[in-house]
Design a protein around this motif. Structure first.
Motif, PDB file in Angstrom:
ATOM      1  N   LEU A 144     -61.052  -3.952  42.205  1.00 40.30           N
ATOM      2  CA  LEU A 144     -61.279  -2.682  41.530  1.00 40.30           C
ATOM      3  C   LEU A 144     -62.226  -1.766  42.298  1.00 40.30           C
ATOM      4  O   LEU A 144     -62.387  -0.604  41.944  1.00 40.30           O
ATOM      5  N   ARG A 145     -62.846  -2.264  43.342  1.00 36.23           N
ATOM      6  CA  ARG A 145     -63.738  -1.418  44.135  1.00 36.23           C
ATOM      7  C   ARG A 145     -62.972  -0.357  44.899  1.00 36.23           C
ATOM      8  O   ARG A 145     -63.513   0.688  45.214  1.00 36.23           O
ATOM      9  N   ASP A 146     -61.715  -0.603  45.203  1.00 32.28           N
ATOM     10  CA  ASP A 146     -60.907   0.350  45.951  1.00 32.28           C
ATOM     11  C   ASP A 146     -60.178   1.345  45.044  1.00 32.28           C
ATOM     12  O   ASP A 146     -59.475   2.222  45.526  1.00 32.28           O
ATOM     13  N   MET A 147     -60.370   1.227  43.767  1.00 32.95           N
ATOM     14  CA  MET A 147     -59.663   2.084  42.817  1.00 32.95           C
ATOM     15  C   MET A 147     -60.287   3.480  42.787  1.00 32.95           C
ATOM     16  O   MET A 147     -61.499   3.638  42.863  1.00 32.95           O
TER      17      MET A 147
END
Length: 72
Positions: free
Chosen positions: A12-15
């Motif tokens: 979810l860090r790349d979302m």
């Protein structure tokens, strides 16, 4: 054998959170509050139009006031 985590990206860090929240809010307006998206945009444009007109008139009044102060 493939795991589920190998097939689906779960980090979810790349979302893109800003895009996610914008789409989420549009969904709330459309499906929960039953608002028409076009009327919301039209209302926002109308508000921006009046803010621009008030700003222009305020600028003209201030300019005229400054000119009157220099003349008298």
């Amino acid at each position: 054998m493939l795991n589920d985590s190998d097939m689906i990206k779960l980090d979810l860090r790349d979302m893109d959170w800003e895009k996610y929240v914008a789409i989420y809010l549009m969904g709330i307006r459309k499906f929960i509050r039953k608002q028409d998206i076009k009327s919301t945009a039209r209302r926002r444009l109308s508000r921006l139009y009046w803010i621009r007109q008030i700003t222009k008139m305020s600028g003209i009044i201030i300019l005229l006031w400054i000119i009157l102060c220099f003349v008298y």
